[in-house]
Write a protein that holds these residues in place. Structure first.
Motif, PDB file in Angstrom:
ATOM      1  N   ASN A 274      -9.038  -1.682  -8.358  1.00  0.00           N
ATOM      2  CA  ASN A 274      -8.847  -0.329  -8.458  1.00  0.00           C
ATOM      3  C   ASN A 274      -7.090   0.000  -8.203  1.00  0.00           C
ATOM      4  OD1 ASN A 274      -8.409   2.513  -8.022  1.00  0.00           O
ATOM      5  ND2 ASN A 274     -10.660   2.495  -7.508  1.00  0.00           N
ATOM      6  N   PRO A 275      -6.251   0.381  -9.083  1.00  0.00           N
ATOM      7  CA  PRO A 275      -4.904   0.729  -8.667  1.00  0.00           C
ATOM      8  C   PRO A 275      -4.620   1.902  -8.026  1.00  0.00           C
ATOM      9  CG  PRO A 275      -5.587   1.296 -11.041  1.00  0.00           C
ATOM     10  CD  PRO A 275      -6.824   0.552 -10.661  1.00  0.00           C
ATOM     11  N   VAL A 276      -5.569   2.883  -8.049  1.00  0.00           N
ATOM     12  CA  VAL A 276      -5.416   3.940  -7.088  1.00  0.00           C
ATOM     13  C   VAL A 276      -5.616   3.642  -5.511  1.00  0.00           C
ATOM     14  CG1 VAL A 276      -6.253   6.094  -6.497  1.00  0.00           C
ATOM     15  CG2 VAL A 276      -6.194   5.443  -8.844  1.00  0.00           C
ATOM     16  N   HIS A 277      -6.551   2.505  -5.463  1.00  0.00           N
ATOM     17  CA  HIS A 277      -6.683   2.171  -3.816  1.00  0.00           C
ATOM     18  C   HIS A 277      -5.435   1.378  -3.567  1.00  0.00           C
ATOM     19  CE1 HIS A 277     -11.439   2.342  -3.364  1.00  0.00           C
ATOM     20  NE2 HIS A 277     -10.936   3.591  -3.678  1.00  0.00           N
ATOM     21  N   ALA A 278      -4.890   0.749  -4.129  1.00  0.00           N
ATOM     22  CA  ALA A 278      -3.836  -0.238  -4.053  1.00  0.00           C
ATOM     23  C   ALA A 278      -2.548   0.660  -3.807  1.00  0.00           C
ATOM     24  CB  ALA A 278      -3.591  -1.372  -5.304  1.00  0.00           C
ATOM     25  N   ALA A 279      -2.325   1.729  -4.669  1.00  0.00           N
ATOM     26  CA  ALA A 279      -1.073   2.376  -4.413  1.00  0.00           C
ATOM     27  C   ALA A 279      -1.348   3.233  -3.255  1.00  0.00           C
ATOM     28  CB  ALA A 279      -1.008   3.386  -5.755  1.00  0.00           C
ATOM     29  N   TYR A 280      -2.713   3.714  -3.073  1.00  0.00           N
ATOM     30  CA  TYR A 280      -2.892   4.734  -1.572  1.00  0.00           C
ATOM     31  C   TYR A 280      -2.304   3.933  -0.576  1.00  0.00           C
ATOM     32  CZ  TYR A 280      -5.096   7.448   1.768  1.00  0.00           C
ATOM     33  OH  TYR A 280      -5.464   8.254   2.856  1.00  0.00           O
ATOM     34  N   LEU A 281      -3.053   2.694  -0.526  1.00  0.00           N
ATOM     35  CA  LEU A 281      -2.808   1.908   0.796  1.00  0.00           C
ATOM     36  C   LEU A 281      -1.309   1.289   0.900  1.00  0.00           C
ATOM     37  CD1 LEU A 281      -6.241  -0.255   0.351  1.00  0.00           C
ATOM     38  CD2 LEU A 281      -5.881   1.687   1.997  1.00  0.00           C
ATOM     39  N   GLN A 282      -0.746   1.077  -0.052  1.00  0.00           N
ATOM     40  CA  GLN A 282       0.746   0.651   0.296  1.00  0.00           C
ATOM     41  C   GLN A 282       1.412   1.839   0.704  1.00  0.00           C
ATOM     42  OE1 GLN A 282       2.002  -2.623  -2.675  1.00  0.00           O
ATOM     43  NE2 GLN A 282       0.238  -1.610  -3.595  1.00  0.00           N
ATOM     44  N   THR A 283       1.157   3.125   0.036  1.00  0.00           N
ATOM     45  CA  THR A 283       1.917   4.271   0.221  1.00  0.00           C
ATOM     46  C   THR A 283       1.634   4.637   1.835  1.00  0.00           C
ATOM     47  OG1 THR A 283       1.642   5.077  -2.072  1.00  0.00           O
ATOM     48  CG2 THR A 283       2.347   6.816  -0.509  1.00  0.00           C
ATOM     49  N   ALA A 284       0.491   4.507   2.041  1.00  0.00           N
ATOM     50  CA  ALA A 284       0.217   4.771   3.489  1.00  0.00           C
ATOM     51  C   ALA A 284       0.959   3.946   4.589  1.00  0.00           C
ATOM     52  CB  ALA A 284      -1.495   4.637   3.771  1.00  0.00           C
ATOM     53  N   ILE A 285       1.060   2.780   4.421  1.00  0.00           N
ATOM     54  CA  ILE A 285       2.048   1.897   5.175  1.00  0.00           C
ATOM     55  C   ILE A 285       3.255   1.935   5.178  1.00  0.00           C
ATOM     56  CG2 ILE A 285       2.006  -0.363   3.929  1.00  0.00           C
ATOM     57  CD1 ILE A 285       1.527  -1.880   6.590  1.00  0.00           C
ATOM     58  N   LEU A 286       3.627   2.420   3.872  1.00  0.00           N
ATOM     59  CA  LEU A 286       5.190   2.636   3.823  1.00  0.00           C
ATOM     60  C   LEU A 286       5.905   4.075   4.202  1.00  0.00           C
ATOM     61  CD1 LEU A 286       5.768   0.637   0.499  1.00  0.00           C
ATOM     62  CD2 LEU A 286       6.280  -0.052   2.852  1.00  0.00           C
ATOM     63  N   THR A 287       4.901   4.803   4.492  1.00  0.00           N
ATOM     64  CA  THR A 287       5.331   6.099   4.658  1.00  0.00           C
ATOM     65  C   THR A 287       4.809   6.873   6.044  1.00  0.00           C
ATOM     66  OG1 THR A 287       3.195   7.441   3.496  1.00  0.00           O
ATOM     67  CG2 THR A 287       5.219   7.300   2.108  1.00  0.00           C
ATOM     68  N   GLY A 288       3.709   6.221   6.519  1.00  0.00           N
ATOM     69  CA  GLY A 288       3.084   6.581   7.783  1.00  0.00           C
ATOM     70  C   GLY A 288       2.509   7.841   7.734  1.00  0.00           C
ATOM     71  N   ALA A 289       2.158   8.347   6.822  1.00  0.00           N
ATOM     72  CA  ALA A 289       1.363   9.781   6.440  1.00  0.00           C
ATOM     73  C   ALA A 289      -0.127   9.532   6.910  1.00  0.00           C
ATOM     74  CB  ALA A 289       1.470  10.116   5.048  1.00  0.00           C
ATOM     75  N   ARG A 290      -0.667  10.636   7.379  1.00  0.00           N
ATOM     76  CA  ARG A 290      -1.878  10.761   7.612  1.00  0.00           C
ATOM     77  C   ARG A 290      -2.814  10.439   6.690  1.00  0.00           C
ATOM     78  NH1 ARG A 290       0.913  14.943  10.422  1.00  0.00           N
ATOM     79  NH2 ARG A 290       0.819  14.596  12.730  1.00  0.00           N
ATOM     80  N   ARG A 291      -4.118  10.114   6.875  1.00  0.00           N
ATOM     81  CA  ARG A 291      -4.992   9.746   5.787  1.00  0.00           C
ATOM     82  C   ARG A 291      -5.210  10.713   4.790  1.00  0.00           C
ATOM     83  NH1 ARG A 291     -10.720   6.960   6.367  1.00  0.00           N
ATOM     84  NH2 ARG A 291     -11.910   8.074   4.655  1.00  0.00           N
ATOM     85  N   GLU A 292      -5.537  12.097   5.353  1.00  0.00           N
ATOM     86  CA  GLU A 292      -5.734  13.290   4.444  1.00  0.00           C
ATOM     87  C   GLU A 292      -4.694  13.887   3.914  1.00  0.00           C
ATOM     88  OE1 GLU A 292      -8.445  15.284   2.199  1.00  0.00           O
ATOM     89  OE2 GLU A 292      -8.937  13.788   3.548  1.00  0.00           O
ATOM     90  N   GLU A 293      -3.595  13.689   4.427  1.00  0.00           N
ATOM     91  CA  GLU A 293      -2.125  14.055   3.812  1.00  0.00           C
ATOM     92  C   GLU A 293      -2.074  13.375   2.472  1.00  0.00           C
ATOM     93  OE1 GLU A 293       0.323  15.111   7.983  1.00  0.00           O
ATOM     94  OE2 GLU A 293       0.683  13.477   6.848  1.00  0.00           O
ATOM     95  N   LEU A 294      -2.398  12.097   2.512  1.00  0.00           N
ATOM     96  CA  LEU A 294      -2.012  11.291   1.318  1.00  0.00           C
ATOM     97  C   LEU A 294      -3.270  11.790   0.128  1.00  0.00           C
ATOM     98  CD1 LEU A 294      -0.724   7.706   2.227  1.00  0.00           C
ATOM     99  CD2 LEU A 294       0.541   9.714   1.410  1.00  0.00           C
ATOM    100  N   ALA A 295      -4.386  11.582   0.692  1.00  0.00           N
ATOM    101  CA  ALA A 295      -5.398  12.062  -0.200  1.00  0.00           C
ATOM    102  C   ALA A 295      -5.480  13.533  -1.129  1.00  0.00           C
ATOM    103  CB  ALA A 295      -6.663  11.847   0.607  1.00  0.00           C
ATOM    104  N   ALA A 296      -4.639  14.356  -0.323  1.00  0.00           N
ATOM    105  CA  ALA A 296      -4.580  15.808  -0.773  1.00  0.00           C
ATOM    106  C   ALA A 296      -3.417  16.038  -1.491  1.00  0.00           C
ATOM    107  CB  ALA A 296      -4.948  16.758   0.328  1.00  0.00           C
ATOM    108  N   MET A 297      -2.527  14.840  -1.683  1.00  0.00           N
ATOM    109  CA  MET A 297      -1.278  15.010  -2.433  1.00  0.00           C
ATOM    110  C   MET A 297      -1.427  15.090  -3.855  1.00  0.00           C
ATOM    111  SD  MET A 297       2.121  12.551  -1.783  1.00  0.00           S
ATOM    112  CE  MET A 297       1.436  11.275  -2.523  1.00  0.00           C
TER     113      MET A 297
END
Length: 453
Positions: A274-297
């Motif tokens: 799933n490319p969305v999962h892959a992009a989400y997880l990499q964005t999470a570690i490279l921005t340090g954003a909170r879980r729901e902050e990214l999901a609601a972007m």
């Protein structure tokens, strides 16, 4: 001449009494019991009444329908065996002779009866209302006040089974709050809470501490609502026994990626189907954003021209962070199905709900220990120390509250300064992971991502 409205009440004469034509009602009086009267309406309805003088005031009260016994029935010994109209009139006349308004006595009796019924209802409720029933009402009442993530957390913490995974054992167990739901609401006292915390803290202290905070909010809510206020001890969570049983909050040990684990982690995540999962997880570690902050972007929050991301910050309300080159490439490659950056065609609202499933698959494929989604945020803050990023820059990117007076009142770094450090941290992490890095051409106003060859 005999007054036709005054006669000794008998069943025959009471039933035969009528209201004269042209009048709305007529009154007849019993010659045997003073104060006892009969009111006959024009429609034929008959009612026994009581009427007497209290000082200069005329007191009139309804006794009951004319179908009730006229005289108090008695047994062979002369003891009353049931109600009668003349008996009630005699009782009310006693108040008049004592100088008391019988209407006030009736109101007081009604109030006492109402209070007794309410007290009985409370007692019945104590035996029937469970914590689970009140919890369901609480969740529905507060749902509009919470974020979707908060509501989901409340639901999972009370799941009877299958929602709380026992780490390392490969099985599922009931959530922490499940043990409290079958209890009657009146049983949720300090002793019960302390014993529950002791049991939960022995197996899963972090979850027990989180669950207690949810219970505390529930008890406060119940104490503010009349239907539950009398059924629960509103200060149950404040006792010394409970406070001593609450596990102390502490950072989760080991929930952070080490530098040498980056190659395995990035490789496994990038290979997710799933490319969305892959992009989400990499964005999470490279921005340090909170879980729901990214999901609601949303896409409107991502500015590819000026290289910035507007994040709905749960602390500050909103913050703007740099859009670094590699993250920009990840997001630009995502499908634009709807308004959400991390979209999901199977979700009800169209956006990613549970990135944990994809992450766990990646961890298993890489042979890495458990790492939570929040652990990616923790990893960003930790790994940034390798490039000696100032703590204030890390805090501003991650949306932490300023930890000192100077940071709070005098330090608000510009986006280009944040970008300098953020891009450096991203480049270092990608280098450790062995990932080919995108190069940046031009200034942010005309940024274009160029893939290195």
């Amino acid at each position: 001449m005999t007054d036709p409205t005054h006669f000794e009440f008998t069943r025959t004469r009471v039933d035969a009494a009528t209201c004269p034509e042209g009048r709305e009602q007529a009154f007849f009086w019993d010659t045997r019991q003073p104060g006892l009267g009969l009111r006959v309406a024009s429609g034929g309805r008959r009612t026994f009444i009581f009427e007497a003088k209290l000082g200069r005031q005329t007191i009139r009260m309804t006794i009951g329908p004319a179908s009730m016994p006229i005289r108090v029935p008695k047994d062979r010994k002369g003891n009353p065996t049931g109600p009668g109209a003349d008996g009630e009139a005699l009782r009310l006349m006693a108040f008049i002779k004592a100088g008391t308004d019988p209407r006030a006595e009736k109101a007081a009796t009604i109030a006492r009866d109402t209070a007794d019924r309410e007290a009985a209802a409370v007692v019945r409720a104590r035996d029937s209302v469970t914590v689970g029933e009140a919890w369901a009402v609480y969740l529905e009442a507060r749902r509009s006040k919470w974020s979707p993530r908060s509501y989901l957390n409340h639901t999972r913490m009370a799941a009877p089974g299958g929602e709380q995974r026992q780490r390392g054992a490969g099985k599922t167990v009931a959530a922490p709050l499940a043990a409290l739901l079958p209890l009657r609401l009146s049983e949720l006292n300090a002793d019960v809470l302390a014993a529950w915390l002791d049991r939960e803290a022995a197996e899963r202290p972090t979850a027990a501490s989180s669950a207690f905070r949810l219970v505390r909010g529930f008890i406060r809510w119940a104490g503010e609502h009349p239907e539950y206020r009398a059924l629960i001890a509103p200060d149950a969570y404040r006792s010394k026994a409970v406070s001593e049983a609450v596990p102390p909050s502490k950072a989760r040990e080991g929930d952070c990626l080490q530098r040498e684990q980056l190659p395995l982690w990035f490789k496994a995540v990038r290979e997710l189907a799933n490319p969305v999962h892959a992009a989400y997880l990499q964005t999470a570690i490279l921005t340090g954003a909170r879980r729901e902050e990214l999901a609601a972007m949303r896409w409107e929050n991502v500015d590819f021209r000026w290289c910035s991301i507007a994040i709905a910050d749960k602390v500050e309300g909103a913050r703007v962070i740099p859009l670094t080159p590699y993250v920009a490439r990840l997001l630009a490659a995502l499908p634009r199905r709807n308004e959400w950056v991390f979209s999901s065609p199977t979700a009800a609202d169209g956006r990613l709900k549970e990135p944990r499933t994809g992450h766990e698959r990646a961890l298993a494929a890489a042979g890495l220990p458990h790492l939570s989604i929040h652990g990616l945020r923790r990893s960003f803050g930790t790994l940034c120390e390798w490039v000696e990023m100032p703590a204030g820059v890390v805090a501003q990117i991650q949306g932490h509250k300023p930890s000192a007076t100077a940071e709070k009142h005098y330090r608000r770094r510009s986006l280009d300064l944040l970008r300098m450090w953020h891009t450096r941290a991203e480049a270092w992490m990608l280098e450790q992971a062995g990932i080919e890095q995108p190069s940046v051409s031009g200034e942010p106003g005309a940024l274009r991502v160029v893939h290195s060859r």
